[in-house]
Design a protein around this motif. Structure first.
Motif, PDB file in Angstrom:
ATOM      1  N   UNK A 212       0.863  -1.269  -0.091  1.00  0.00           N
ATOM      2  CA  UNK A 212      -0.134  -0.089   0.096  1.00  0.00           C
ATOM      3  C   UNK A 212       1.018   1.285  -0.059  1.00  0.00           C
ATOM      4  N   UNK A 213       1.990   1.291   0.164  1.00  0.00           N
ATOM      5  CA  UNK A 213       2.936   2.254   0.101  1.00  0.00           C
ATOM      6  C   UNK A 213       4.455   1.946   0.287  1.00  0.00           C
ATOM      7  N   UNK A 214       5.186   2.835  -0.331  1.00  0.00           N
ATOM      8  CA  UNK A 214       6.935   2.753   0.046  1.00  0.00           C
ATOM      9  C   UNK A 214       7.344   3.865   0.142  1.00  0.00           C
ATOM     10  N   UNK A 215       8.237   3.908   1.301  1.00  0.00           N
ATOM     11  CA  UNK A 215       9.026   5.011   1.643  1.00  0.00           C
ATOM     12  C   UNK A 215      10.473   4.563   2.364  1.00  0.00           C
ATOM     13  N   UNK A 216      11.349   5.664   2.682  1.00  0.00           N
ATOM     14  CA  UNK A 216      12.383   5.134   3.072  1.00  0.00           C
ATOM     15  C   UNK A 216      12.469   5.822   4.615  1.00  0.00           C
ATOM     16  N   UNK A 217      13.326   4.677   5.539  1.00  0.00           N
ATOM     17  CA  UNK A 217      13.150   5.022   6.868  1.00  0.00           C
ATOM     18  C   UNK A 217      14.414   6.080   7.116  1.00  0.00           C
ATOM     19  N   UNK A 218      14.842   6.222   8.586  1.00  0.00           N
ATOM     20  CA  UNK A 218      15.883   6.901   8.950  1.00  0.00           C
ATOM     21  C   UNK A 218      17.307   6.611   8.605  1.00  0.00           C
ATOM     22  N   UNK A 219      17.195   5.268   8.263  1.00  0.00           N
ATOM     23  CA  UNK A 219      18.579   4.664   7.895  1.00  0.00           C
ATOM     24  C   UNK A 219      18.682   4.678   6.457  1.00  0.00           C
ATOM     25  N   UNK A 220      17.656   5.219   5.537  1.00  0.00           N
ATOM     26  CA  UNK A 220      17.665   5.212   4.251  1.00  0.00           C
ATOM     27  C   UNK A 220      17.125   3.944   3.529  1.00  0.00           C
ATOM     28  N   UNK A 221      16.861   3.210   4.351  1.00  0.00           N
ATOM     29  CA  UNK A 221      16.332   1.797   3.652  1.00  0.00           C
ATOM     30  C   UNK A 221      14.972   1.826   3.156  1.00  0.00           C
ATOM     31  N   UNK A 222      14.766   1.322   1.983  1.00  0.00           N
ATOM     32  CA  UNK A 222      13.332   0.973   1.449  1.00  0.00           C
ATOM     33  C   UNK A 222      12.662   0.318   2.333  1.00  0.00           C
ATOM     34  N   UNK A 223      11.342   0.898   2.644  1.00  0.00           N
ATOM     35  CA  UNK A 223      10.478   0.269   3.298  1.00  0.00           C
ATOM     36  C   UNK A 223       8.962   0.255   2.850  1.00  0.00           C
ATOM     37  N   UNK A 224       8.129  -0.812   2.843  1.00  0.00           N
ATOM     38  CA  UNK A 224       7.000  -0.870   2.329  1.00  0.00           C
ATOM     39  C   UNK A 224       5.904  -1.450   3.142  1.00  0.00           C
ATOM     40  N   UNK A 225       4.679  -0.784   3.294  1.00  0.00           N
ATOM     41  CA  UNK A 225       3.416  -1.201   3.899  1.00  0.00           C
ATOM     42  C   UNK A 225       2.773  -2.386   3.025  1.00  0.00           C
ATOM     43  N   UNK A 226       2.403  -3.516   4.008  1.00  0.00           N
ATOM     44  CA  UNK A 226       1.417  -4.468   3.317  1.00  0.00           C
ATOM     45  C   UNK A 226       0.233  -4.564   3.962  1.00  0.00           C
ATOM     46  N   UNK A 227      -0.741  -4.858   3.453  1.00  0.00           N
ATOM     47  CA  UNK A 227      -2.062  -5.375   3.814  1.00  0.00           C
ATOM     48  C   UNK A 227      -2.390  -6.868   3.584  1.00  0.00           C
ATOM     49  N   UNK A 228      -2.786  -7.539   4.490  1.00  0.00           N
ATOM     50  CA  UNK A 228      -3.097  -8.791   4.353  1.00  0.00           C
ATOM     51  C   UNK A 228      -4.749  -8.819   4.371  1.00  0.00           C
ATOM     52  N   UNK A 229      -5.371  -9.678   3.317  1.00  0.00           N
ATOM     53  CA  UNK A 229      -6.763  -9.579   3.517  1.00  0.00           C
ATOM     54  C   UNK A 229      -6.998 -11.101   3.542  1.00  0.00           C
TER      55      UNK A 229
END
Length: 242
Positions: free
Chosen positions: A147-164
């Motif tokens: 549902x979304x992609x962002x960088x955290x404070x350490x500059x890692x790529x992070x992604x949000x996931x929803x489970x249905x």
């Protein structure tokens, strides 16, 4: 209903019914006491500061302050449904360790997802690595979507996931946030998502609206603004090296 009872928000007839049930239900009584204690502690924490007179130096500074307009800080997209918790406090039901998102059932690997490293052959790893936000992956009787992609404070790529709970379901039952490191993807936190009640069907504690189920985890990660579609596509096409 126990939350409303603890908040003294029930009508007399419902209150009487709850009290009758509490007389024979020790576990329910413990929950009510916990809700009340949380409410009291919250009120106590802010009681003194709210009753204190502001220091004169602050008054003087405010009266003589020059107002400067700042550009608003980009906010992360609130992509996940809201989660209401008890006694006037909204907080995320984040799972810091242990097993996951939902209770067993026919969902294959999605039912076993938990905080920690994700093996490269796990379906969620493929979803995180290769799929744009919005696309769904079906595994057994369940489905998942980024549902979304962002960088955290350490500059890692992070992604949000929803489970249905089903491939065609519109209401997710759980959420997770995963980040990409040198050794692959790892789940940083998971949370259940409470089903949204129909309007007027359930009591919602004051202040609960707007609580993101993973808000605490996102704050701890130092989550930056959500990628735009173009930013995400560029990063994905580069193998997340951008």
């Amino acid at each position: 209903m126990l939350m409303a009872y603890a908040d003294d928000a029930l009508p007399p007839e419902d209150r009487a019914a709850v009290e009758a049930s509490l007389r024979s239900d020790a576990e329910a009584r413990e929950l009510v006491e916990m809700f009340r204690a949380t409410k009291s502690l919250s009120a106590l924490a802010f009681a003194a500061p709210m009753s204190e007179e502001p220091p004169q130096r602050l008054i003087n500074a405010a009266l003589g302050a020059k107002v400067v307009a700042f550009e608003p800080k980009p906010r992360r997209r609130a992509s996940l449904p809201y989660l209401a918790l008890a006694a006037g406090i909204a907080c995320a039901a984040v799972v810091a360790a242990g097993a996951l998102l939902m209770d067993g059932g026919d969902g294959g690997e999605l039912a076993d997802l938990a905080p920690g490293s994700i093996s490269g052959d796990h379906p969620i790893a493929s979803l995180l690595e290769t799929r744009p936000s919005g696309s769904r992956l079906t595994v057994g009787a369940r489905a998942a979507a980024v549902t979304g992609t962002f960088r955290d404070a350490s500059r890692r790529i992070c992604r949000e996931v929803e489970v249905f709970p089903a491939p065609d379901a519109t209401q997710p039952e759980a959420a997770a946030v995963a980040c990409r490191g040198r050794d692959g993807w790892s789940v940083e936190a998971t949370a259940r998502i409470a089903a949204r009640p129909a309007a007027g069907d359930a009591y919602v504690p004051s202040g609960a609206d707007g609580a993101h189920p993973l808000e605490g985890a996102l704050t701890a990660l130092g989550a930056g603004p959500a990628f735009t579609a173009a930013e995400e596509a560029s990063a994905l096409n580069s193998g997340w090296k951008n």
